[in-house]
Write a protein that holds these residues in place. Sequence first.
Motif: not given
Length: 229
Positions: A111, A114, A182, A185
């Motif tokens: 998280v 990225p 991630v 997303r």
Amino acid sequence: MVDTKKKPANPRKSRWKQDPDAVKADILRVATDEFAAHGLSGGRIDEIAKKTEASKRMIYYYFGDKEGLYQSVLENVYSTLRESEDALKVENLEPVAALTRLVEATFDAHVNTPLFIRLVMIENIHNAVYLRRSEIIPQLNRSIIDKLGDVCRRGKAAGIFRCDADPLELHWLISSSSFYNVSNRATFSTSFGDSLYTPEGQARLRQRVIDMVLGLVVIGYEPRQIAAE
């Protein structure tokens, strides 16, 4: 008449000589953003030089060429992620607590990095060519497998873990969930809404990943109850 005035020192050149490590770190920082945003083919050395205190000549001096810089960026982001895992002291924790901590740390590290995710996605497009060239990354990756291997051995010896608990499989499971959270997303939240990407949603997903992993290896594990919102 001869001009005896000294020419002003070139700040870039002075910095290069006085603190080369800081210059290299600055280049890597900017290059990470550039390659994560545009990939290897789209990333431009001119743009990296413009945003740093380095000239193109300095960049080539330190990293050889564009591909050398890209590989150094990859090695640096892998190193950053693995260092966060290496910093965890789980050797003295009992096996379930140790494995829980490793899952939490991996989920959080993904998280919080990225750009690492974007660069790994780009490297997969290149079929891991530059990853294969690196002598550093395989050593970095070995450390998390060793940690998981130690936890699995202790868990089995204590009669807590299933006999087929495998550190490499665990790493795949933990990483795949953490990575997807991630990497996808944008598309996932566009398709299904962003409820899983609120702080509460992320906390629930984090616990679900812990439950998934512990449920696979811990004998008689009961998932933690998460209160409904």
